[in-house]
Design a protein around this motif. Structure first.
Motif, PDB file in Angstrom:
ATOM      1  N   SER A   5      32.307  41.588  54.739  1.00 14.16           N
ATOM      2  CA  SER A   5      31.241  41.091  56.372  1.00 14.16           C
ATOM      3  C   SER A   5      31.516  40.495  57.218  1.00 14.16           C
ATOM      4  O   SER A   5      31.751  40.974  58.384  1.00 14.16           O
ATOM      5  CB  SER A   5      29.700  41.183  55.785  1.00 14.16           C
ATOM      6  N   HIS A   6      31.800  39.374  56.696  1.00 12.22           N
ATOM      7  CA  HIS A   6      32.476  38.229  57.118  1.00 12.22           C
ATOM      8  C   HIS A   6      33.699  38.763  58.367  1.00 12.22           C
ATOM      9  O   HIS A   6      33.754  38.506  59.860  1.00 12.22           O
ATOM     10  CB  HIS A   6      31.986  36.536  56.973  1.00 12.22           C
ATOM     11  N   GLN A   7      34.838  39.421  57.873  1.00  8.11           N
ATOM     12  CA  GLN A   7      36.114  39.717  58.146  1.00  8.11           C
ATOM     13  C   GLN A   7      35.604  40.355  59.282  1.00  8.11           C
ATOM     14  O   GLN A   7      36.361  40.704  60.090  1.00  8.11           O
ATOM     15  CB  GLN A   7      37.004  39.832  57.543  1.00  8.11           C
ATOM     16  N   ILE A   8      34.818  42.124  58.613  1.00  5.41           N
ATOM     17  CA  ILE A   8      34.887  42.258  59.488  1.00  5.41           C
ATOM     18  C   ILE A   8      33.535  42.277  60.857  1.00  5.41           C
ATOM     19  O   ILE A   8      33.886  42.477  62.459  1.00  5.41           O
ATOM     20  CB  ILE A   8      33.853  43.349  58.696  1.00  5.41           C
ATOM     21  N   ARG A   9      33.589  41.740  60.730  1.00  7.34           N
ATOM     22  CA  ARG A   9      32.371  40.414  62.049  1.00  7.34           C
ATOM     23  C   ARG A   9      33.063  39.883  62.957  1.00  7.34           C
ATOM     24  O   ARG A   9      33.057  40.159  64.213  1.00  7.34           O
ATOM     25  CB  ARG A   9      31.385  40.010  62.064  1.00  7.34           C
ATOM     26  N   ALA A  10      34.486  39.396  62.145  1.00  5.28           N
ATOM     27  CA  ALA A  10      34.334  38.020  63.244  1.00  5.28           C
ATOM     28  C   ALA A  10      35.380  39.798  64.096  1.00  5.28           C
ATOM     29  O   ALA A  10      35.799  39.316  65.107  1.00  5.28           O
ATOM     30  CB  ALA A  10      35.745  37.354  62.053  1.00  5.28           C
ATOM     31  N   LEU A  11      36.404  40.643  63.426  1.00  7.81           N
ATOM     32  CA  LEU A  11      37.647  41.381  64.109  1.00  7.81           C
ATOM     33  C   LEU A  11      36.366  42.522  65.078  1.00  7.81           C
ATOM     34  O   LEU A  11      36.808  42.333  65.808  1.00  7.81           O
ATOM     35  CB  LEU A  11      37.838  42.944  62.847  1.00  7.81           C
ATOM     36  N   ASN A  63      34.205  53.480  52.601  1.00  5.91           N
ATOM     37  CA  ASN A  63      33.095  53.302  53.243  1.00  5.91           C
ATOM     38  C   ASN A  63      32.089  52.906  52.802  1.00  5.91           C
ATOM     39  O   ASN A  63      30.641  52.824  52.475  1.00  5.91           O
ATOM     40  CB  ASN A  63      32.529  54.922  53.356  1.00  5.91           C
ATOM     41  N   SER A  64      32.329  51.809  52.033  1.00  2.00           N
ATOM     42  CA  SER A  64      31.641  50.795  51.168  1.00  2.00           C
ATOM     43  C   SER A  64      32.337  49.307  51.450  1.00  2.00           C
ATOM     44  O   SER A  64      33.447  49.222  51.766  1.00  2.00           O
ATOM     45  CB  SER A  64      30.944  51.564  49.895  1.00  2.00           C
ATOM     46  N   PHE A  65      31.486  48.496  51.449  1.00  2.00           N
ATOM     47  CA  PHE A  65      31.483  46.621  51.714  1.00  2.00           C
ATOM     48  C   PHE A  65      31.341  46.744  50.510  1.00  2.00           C
ATOM     49  O   PHE A  65      32.709  45.734  50.231  1.00  2.00           O
ATOM     50  CB  PHE A  65      30.723  46.139  52.984  1.00  2.00           C
ATOM     51  N   LYS A  66      30.917  46.881  49.484  1.00  2.00           N
ATOM     52  CA  LYS A  66      30.831  46.544  48.132  1.00  2.00           C
ATOM     53  C   LYS A  66      32.224  46.550  47.530  1.00  2.00           C
ATOM     54  O   LYS A  66      32.594  45.920  47.107  1.00  2.00           O
ATOM     55  CB  LYS A  66      29.538  46.949  47.545  1.00  2.00           C
ATOM     56  N   ASP A  67      32.424  48.111  48.110  1.00  2.00           N
ATOM     57  CA  ASP A  67      34.263  49.086  46.892  1.00  2.00           C
ATOM     58  C   ASP A  67      34.745  48.287  47.516  1.00  2.00           C
ATOM     59  O   ASP A  67      36.146  48.219  46.758  1.00  2.00           O
ATOM     60  CB  ASP A  67      33.681  50.531  46.990  1.00  2.00           C
ATOM     61  N   ALA A  68      35.169  48.123  49.273  1.00  2.00           N
ATOM     62  CA  ALA A  68      36.198  47.427  49.360  1.00  2.00           C
ATOM     63  C   ALA A  68      36.099  45.900  48.692  1.00  2.00           C
ATOM     64  O   ALA A  68      37.392  45.387  48.274  1.00  2.00           O
ATOM     65  CB  ALA A  68      35.963  47.040  51.102  1.00  2.00           C
ATOM     66  N   ALA A  69      35.589  44.920  48.005  1.00  2.00           N
ATOM     67  CA  ALA A  69      35.485  43.785  48.028  1.00  2.00           C
ATOM     68  C   ALA A  69      36.257  44.177  46.411  1.00  2.00           C
ATOM     69  O   ALA A  69      36.817  43.150  46.382  1.00  2.00           O
ATOM     70  CB  ALA A  69      33.824  43.513  48.071  1.00  2.00           C
ATOM     71  N   ASN A  70      35.537  45.133  45.895  1.00  2.00           N
ATOM     72  CA  ASN A  70      36.425  45.389  44.457  1.00  2.00           C
ATOM     73  C   ASN A  70      37.982  45.743  44.804  1.00  2.00           C
ATOM     74  O   ASN A  70      38.739  45.065  43.880  1.00  2.00           O
ATOM     75  CB  ASN A  70      35.686  46.555  43.941  1.00  2.00           C
ATOM     76  N   GLU A  71      38.155  46.136  45.403  1.00  2.00           N
ATOM     77  CA  GLU A  71      39.254  46.759  45.365  1.00  2.00           C
ATOM     78  C   GLU A  71      39.759  45.307  46.001  1.00  2.00           C
ATOM     79  O   GLU A  71      41.863  44.676  45.751  1.00  2.00           O
ATOM     80  CB  GLU A  71      39.483  47.489  46.798  1.00  2.00           C
ATOM     81  N   ALA A 107      41.659  40.511  58.224  1.00  2.00           N
ATOM     82  CA  ALA A 107      41.007  41.284  58.837  1.00  2.00           C
ATOM     83  C   ALA A 107      41.189  42.564  58.795  1.00  2.00           C
ATOM     84  O   ALA A 107      40.389  43.515  57.793  1.00  2.00           O
ATOM     85  CB  ALA A 107      40.566  40.647  60.422  1.00  2.00           C
ATOM     86  N   ILE A 108      42.427  42.383  58.823  1.00  2.00           N
ATOM     87  CA  ILE A 108      42.956  44.062  59.537  1.00  2.00           C
ATOM     88  C   ILE A 108      42.825  44.839  57.481  1.00  2.00           C
ATOM     89  O   ILE A 108      42.087  46.074  57.081  1.00  2.00           O
ATOM     90  CB  ILE A 108      43.930  44.589  59.864  1.00  2.00           C
ATOM     91  N   LYS A 109      42.729  44.054  56.511  1.00  2.00           N
ATOM     92  CA  LYS A 109      42.596  44.546  55.662  1.00  2.00           C
ATOM     93  C   LYS A 109      41.282  44.769  54.743  1.00  2.00           C
ATOM     94  O   LYS A 109      41.220  45.698  54.204  1.00  2.00           O
ATOM     95  CB  LYS A 109      43.650  43.178  54.414  1.00  2.00           C
ATOM     96  N   ALA A 110      40.778  43.855  54.937  1.00  2.00           N
ATOM     97  CA  ALA A 110      39.818  43.971  54.987  1.00  2.00           C
ATOM     98  C   ALA A 110      38.458  45.355  56.021  1.00  2.00           C
ATOM     99  O   ALA A 110      37.897  46.335  55.299  1.00  2.00           O
ATOM    100  CB  ALA A 110      38.118  42.638  55.195  1.00  2.00           C
ATOM    101  N   PHE A 111      38.932  45.363  57.137  1.00  2.00           N
ATOM    102  CA  PHE A 111      38.549  46.528  57.372  1.00  2.00           C
ATOM    103  C   PHE A 111      38.751  48.117  57.105  1.00  2.00           C
ATOM    104  O   PHE A 111      37.676  48.807  57.212  1.00  2.00           O
ATOM    105  CB  PHE A 111      39.062  46.304  58.749  1.00  2.00           C
TER     106      PHE A 111
END
Length: 303
Positions: free
Chosen positions: A38-44, A21-29, A10-14
């Motif tokens: 999105s689910h990880q950050i919502r849970a956080l 500044n992007s969920f999409k770019d974070a997903a690619n990384e 969750a910390i890595k995703a956040f």
């Protein structure tokens, strides 16, 4: 002691989403889906009972609480990665962003010296003209830039390290200098028009008129200093390029510089290093900076 901490995933995703500044770019990384991020950050957010992002139609921005956590998460993950690599004995990698001309004409020809001294550090070079936001783009560790260093010594997250002040010289092949001495009225000169509009006007044309007297000069332009140098290396004319960029060609006697009178000081223009503060204690970054300063000092041009 650490039972109340969120999961590392969750910390890595956040941290990735906050930095990019992007969920999409974070997903690619992180090589996952945007939905997973999105689910990880919502849970956080649920576990902390605070909102970390303001979600808009096409963008996300950090809240005040999100900014606080992002800074701590970034530094903590950086320290953890450094320790893990040290324990694993993994080769340390630094990705350096710089202009294509500096990369081709100075950094690459000199890099073998660094690799010989530090074989455990892997240097990756990104040659590009666009300025990289290394405060947030973790794909780049350090940047070597050209121009006027920022007036403030450093920002909250960046350190600026001046490296060397430049000057331009007149360079040509030995055969072309001989041709020029026999028939100076037909000289061809090659200059570079900077891609960066923020760089000051160097007054190249005026300098040429004051130095190359009594000839009908034919000035041709390129938008990359590497191309300007290649025109001279092919024996087509005299190139006005930085003494630093020409150092390797001069060392190999491919190019010869004109007399000391044929030098144009570039007052206030420097190469400077940009280092994120997250790397200021990183040993690989420290060693590369020290090598860069030492190596450039040996190529100090006359000014």
């Amino acid at each position: 002691m650490f039972q109340q901490l969120p999961s590392l995933n969750a910390i890595k995703a956040f941290e990735s989403a906050a930095r990019l500044n992007s969920f999409k770019d974070a997903a690619n990384e992180l090589n996952v889906t945007p939905t997973a991020i999105s689910h990880q950050i919502r849970a956080l957010e649920d576990s902390l009972t605070v909102r970390l992002f303001e979600r808009k139609t096409r963008a996300v921005t950090l809240t005040i609480e999100g900014e606080l956590l992002a800074e701590s998460a970034n530094q903590s993950l950086q320290n953890l990665l450094s320790t893990v690599n040290q324990l694993k004995g993994s080769p340390r990698t630094l990705t350096i962003s710089t202009t294509s001309s500096f990369a081709a004409m100075w950094l690459v020809p000199n890099l073998a010296d660094f690799q010989q001294q530090h074989p455990d550090i892997d240097i990756q070079i990104r040659a590009e003209e666009a300025l990289i936001d290394i405060e947030h783009d973790r794909r780049v560790d350090m940047a070597i830039r050209y121009g006027e260093p920022p007036k403030q010594p450093e920002t909250k997250t960046l350190i600026y390290q001046p490296l060397i002040q430049e000057s331009i010289g007149f360079f040509a092949t030995p055969d072309y200098w001989k041709k020029y001495s026999e028939n100076p009225s037909e000289v061809v000169l090659f200059c570079t028009q900077w891609k960066n509009p923020n760089l000051p006007n160097l007054g190249i044309e005026e300098a040429i008129k004051s130095i190359v007297v009594g000839s009908q000069t034919n000035i041709r332009y390129f938008n990359d200093e590497n191309l300007t140098a290649q025109a001279a290396l092919s024996g087509q004319g005299i190139a006005l390029i930085s003494q630093l960029a020409a150092a390797n060609s001069v060392k190999n006697t491919w190019l010869i510089q004109g007399t000391e009178e044929m030098a144009i000081p570039l007052s206030g223009l420097h190469y400077y290093l940009v280092i994120p503060k997250r790397l200021q204690t990183n040993q690989a970054a420290i060693r590369f900076k020290k090598w860069l300063q030492s190596r450039l000092a040996k190529n100090q041009p006359m000014v």
